[in-house]
Design an enzyme around this catalytic site. Structure first.
Site, mmCIF file in Angstrom:
data_model
loop_
_atom_site.group_PDB
_atom_site.id
_atom_site.type_symbol
_atom_site.label_atom_id
_atom_site.label_comp_id
_atom_site.label_asym_id
_atom_site.label_seq_id
_atom_site.Cartn_x
_atom_site.Cartn_y
_atom_site.Cartn_z
ATOM 1 N N LYS A 35 144.472 48.055 117.122
ATOM 2 C CA LYS A 35 143.233 48.654 116.525
ATOM 3 C C LYS A 35 143.588 48.829 114.904
ATOM 4 O O LYS A 35 143.008 48.407 113.999
ATOM 5 C CB LYS A 35 143.243 50.038 116.988
ATOM 6 N N THR A 85 139.099 63.998 122.924
ATOM 7 C CA THR A 85 139.452 65.175 123.833
ATOM 8 C C THR A 85 138.644 64.630 125.397
ATOM 9 O O THR A 85 137.651 65.267 125.481
ATOM 10 C CB THR A 85 139.030 66.572 123.650
ATOM 11 N N THR A 121 136.183 67.350 119.198
ATOM 12 C CA THR A 121 135.495 68.554 120.005
ATOM 13 C C THR A 121 136.240 68.997 120.948
ATOM 14 O O THR A 121 136.859 68.514 121.878
ATOM 15 C CB THR A 121 134.295 67.645 120.763
ATOM 16 N N PHE A 147 128.850 65.252 114.553
ATOM 17 C CA PHE A 147 127.633 65.177 115.375
ATOM 18 C C PHE A 147 127.174 63.735 115.475
ATOM 19 O O PHE A 147 126.009 63.637 115.762
ATOM 20 C CB PHE A 147 126.631 65.995 114.632
ATOM 21 N N ARG A 149 126.149 60.041 115.981
ATOM 22 C CA ARG A 149 125.863 59.356 117.283
ATOM 23 C C ARG A 149 126.295 57.875 117.227
ATOM 24 O O ARG A 149 126.103 57.170 116.333
ATOM 25 C CB ARG A 149 124.208 59.053 117.398
ATOM 26 N N LEU A 252 113.439 62.780 124.800
ATOM 27 C CA LEU A 252 112.479 63.280 126.265
ATOM 28 C C LEU A 252 112.199 61.752 126.660
ATOM 29 O O LEU A 252 111.187 61.842 127.650
ATOM 30 C CB LEU A 252 111.157 63.878 125.660
ATOM 31 N N GLY A 255 114.687 58.531 132.537
ATOM 32 C CA GLY A 255 115.342 57.182 132.953
ATOM 33 C C GLY A 255 116.269 57.572 133.773
ATOM 34 O O GLY A 255 116.658 58.507 134.296
ATOM 35 N N CYS A 262 130.691 61.703 125.346
ATOM 36 C CA CYS A 262 130.340 62.955 124.624
ATOM 37 C C CYS A 262 129.646 63.715 125.533
ATOM 38 O O CYS A 262 130.270 64.859 126.371
ATOM 39 C CB CYS A 262 129.839 62.842 123.276
ATOM 40 N N LYS A 325 124.627 52.936 126.092
ATOM 41 C CA LYS A 325 123.262 53.158 125.553
ATOM 42 C C LYS A 325 123.186 52.104 124.475
ATOM 43 O O LYS A 325 124.396 51.152 124.262
ATOM 44 C CB LYS A 325 123.313 54.382 124.544
HETATM 45 C C1 UDX Z 1 125.889 62.351 121.426
HETATM 46 C C2 UDX Z 1 125.256 63.162 120.350
HETATM 47 O O1 UDX Z 1 123.736 62.963 120.233
HETATM 48 C C3 UDX Z 1 125.870 63.271 119.249
HETATM 49 O O2 UDX Z 1 125.260 64.013 118.066
HETATM 50 C C4 UDX Z 1 127.329 63.731 119.241
HETATM 51 O O3 UDX Z 1 128.271 63.845 118.064
HETATM 52 C C5 UDX Z 1 128.068 62.820 120.376
HETATM 53 O O4 UDX Z 1 127.055 62.922 121.608
HETATM 54 P P1 UDX Z 1 126.048 59.604 121.738
HETATM 55 O O5 UDX Z 1 126.920 59.967 122.720
HETATM 56 O O6 UDX Z 1 126.343 58.552 120.655
HETATM 57 O O7 UDX Z 1 125.803 61.037 120.890
HETATM 58 O O8 UDX Z 1 124.725 59.143 122.050
HETATM 59 P P2 UDX Z 1 123.155 59.821 122.145
HETATM 60 O O9 UDX Z 1 122.177 59.030 121.267
HETATM 61 O O10 UDX Z 1 123.157 61.414 122.019
HETATM 62 O O11 UDX Z 1 122.677 59.496 123.792
HETATM 63 C C6 UDX Z 1 123.488 60.010 124.775
HETATM 64 C C7 UDX Z 1 123.032 59.548 126.202
HETATM 65 O O12 UDX Z 1 121.612 59.998 126.490
HETATM 66 C C8 UDX Z 1 123.003 58.017 126.367
HETATM 67 O O13 UDX Z 1 123.342 57.705 127.449
HETATM 68 C C9 UDX Z 1 121.410 57.793 126.304
HETATM 69 O O14 UDX Z 1 120.714 56.590 126.861
HETATM 70 C C10 UDX Z 1 120.754 59.057 126.715
HETATM 71 N N1 UDX Z 1 119.275 59.451 126.521
HETATM 72 C C11 UDX Z 1 119.211 59.914 125.050
HETATM 73 C C12 UDX Z 1 118.464 59.451 127.379
HETATM 74 O O15 UDX Z 1 118.675 59.247 128.664
HETATM 75 N N2 UDX Z 1 117.193 60.020 127.011
HETATM 76 C C13 UDX Z 1 116.951 60.322 125.796
HETATM 77 O O16 UDX Z 1 115.591 60.586 125.378
HETATM 78 C C14 UDX Z 1 117.910 60.281 124.915
#
Ligand code: UDX
Length: 435
Positions: A35, A85, A121, A147, A149, A252, A255, A262, A325
């Site tokens: 890395k 973590t 976290t 925070f 994403r 919202l 699925g 996280c 995602k």
């Molecule tokens: C999340 C938080 O959003 C972020 O603020 C934090 O720092 C880390 O955790 P992340 O894990 O990158 O970020 O993904 P996020 O975009 O939050 O999506 C999380 C999961 O929820 C994904 O699997 C996504 O597919 C799912 N999701 C999201 C849904 O199923 N429906 C939604 O409407 C939104």
């Protein structure tokens, strides 16, 4: 300022690049030699839009370098701890091994006046314990949760919604806060809101935010179960309730539910911590949030079975998506791979595809079969499952895909395809929470 970043994973690598982009002189440290070699060459060791450009620009400027040698952090005024973590094996609680090791090792290189910034976290109470461990070094600890994403990490780091500092009472805390204000001078000047609070609140903000997001997703997925029982359409329901600004349409999307490194482990670690604090009842609803989320994966397999006339044994299944995602190659707790693995265990011939995550998916699930494209995965398929809503899967042409499958059946696990277009092209279209 002279800044170190300890731990260069999804969080730390982006943070290091962003700090250099803000004009600081940054050294990133990680134990993983491969890395560090990639990052040193200005290459991103994982898929994150915008990160290659950020790294190329900042390593070329000379303001960003990486090392496996922790002693290189000596002389830095600010040290960001960004190690992972993860969830402990067979337990809900967080594994703090990496955080504890990072703080213990860092202590040897701290000078009086240094500011240590915790970004990982952690369960509430950890910062207090870590601060006690730094006593005698003359350094101060500020807790500054992250925070970002995945998929938007660069933008989220350079232009965050808010900054949170957990600061200890007293003169050292004030000094640490002032140093962090210099580190974040650019976003603060842009008007990014700043909440300055105590350690406990700062640690809780992070898990509270993720618990709220997870709850919002499981709420709409619970509504999807109701829709399935009544013939209603959860996407129209989400649109309608989302118009109420108090509710809002974001997060919202019903699925397959949430996954990743996280949300799932954070709500579990939060429940474990609440139990230790004697307030487990306050978070018992999160157990339900977790259960609703996991039930969606089972329902997805059931839907596939329904369209395969009651059995998936020996059937060919194409799973579109492996990442948890879109715009990420992260497969940690990926709903897509969980569905693929369940179907394989139940006797289906499963082929998985993903634009970015195949190498990681192969490492995590070596028994699964992978293909490079949606068309290749769907060759001879009895059912196609859209599990991760990558742009290219949303844009699939039903007429074209029909030419390679054996049976025109699709299950939309993310409610992103147009049922009219797919049914119009002769497909059996099924989705979670839609008639
Ligand atoms: C999340 C938080 O959003 C972020 O603020 C934090 O720092 C880390 O955790 P992340 O894990 O990158 O970020 O993904 P996020 O975009 O939050 O999506 C999380 C999961 O929820 C994904 O699997 C996504 O597919 C799912 N999701 C999201 C849904 O199923 N429906 C939604 O409407 C939104």
């Amino acid at each position: 300022m002279r800044v170190s970043v300890i731990g260069c994973g999804y969080l730390g690598a982006v943070h290091a690049g962003a700090m250099a982009a803000l004009g600081h002189d940054v050294v990133g440290v990680d134990v993983d030699e491969a890395k560090v070699a990639a990052l040193s060459a200005g290459r991103a060791p994982f898929f994150e839009p915008g990160l290659p450009e950020l790294l190329a620009q900042t390593t070329a400027s000379g303001r960003l370098r990486f090392s496996t040698d922790l002693s290189e952090v000596a002389g830095c005024e600010v040290h960001f701890v960004c190690v992972g973590t993860p969830q402990r094996h067979h337990e809900f609680a967080a594994d703090l091994t990496y955080v504890d090791a990072a703080f213990a090792d860092l202590a040897a290189f701290l000078a009086p006046g240094d500011v240590v910034v915790g970004k990982s976290t952690v369960p509430v109470g950890t910062a207090e314990r870590l601060a006690a461990g730094l006593e005698g070094t003359g350094a101060v600890l500020i807790w500054n949760p992250e925070f970002l994403r995945e998929g938007f990490a660069v933008q989220d780091t350079l232009h965050p919604d808010r900054l949170v500092y957990g600061v200890p009472a007293g003169e050292a805390g004030e000094r640490g806060r002032a140093v962090l204000d210099v580190v974040y001078a650019a976003p603060l000047a842009d008007g990014v809101p700043l909440v300055v609070t105590d350690y406990a609140t700062a640690q809780l903000v992070k898990v509270a935010a993720n618990s709220f997001l997870a709850t919002k997703i499981s709420f709409i997925n619970a509504m999807a179960e109701l829709c399935e029982a009544t013939g209603a359409d959860v996407t129209a329901l989400a649109d309608a309730i989302g118009h109420d600004v108090r509710i809002g349409r974001k997060f919202l999307n019903a699925g397959l539910g949430f996954g990743g490194g996280c949300l799932p482990k954070d709500i579990r670690a939060f429940m474990a911590r609440a139990g230790e604090l004697g307030v487990d009842q306050a978070l018992s609803f999160l157990r339900e949030v977790d259960s609703i989320n996991m039930r969606r994966r089972v329902r997805m397999v059931d839907l596939a079975r329904e369209v395969c006339a009651g059995s998936i044994v020996g059937r060919r299944v194409a799973v579109l998506g492996a990442a948890f995602k879109p715009d990420s190659d992260d497969v940690r707790d990926s709903p897509a791979l969980s569905v693929a693995a369940q179907m394989r265990l139940q006797g289906a011939h499963v082929t998985v595809t993903d634009p970015q995550a195949i190498p990681n998916a192969q490492r995590a699930w070596p028994d699964l079969v992978f293909a490079d494209t949606a068309e290749a995965a769907a060759q001879g398929a009895d059912v196609v499952i859209l599990a991760t809503e990558w742009r290219e899967y949303r844009a699939l042409d039903p007429e074209k895909l029909a030419q390679v499958v054996r049976s025109k059946a699709i299950v939309d696990g993310r409610n992103v395809l147009d049922p009219v277009a797919w049914r119009g092209a002769g497909w059996t279209y099924r989705a979670l929470g839609r008639p």
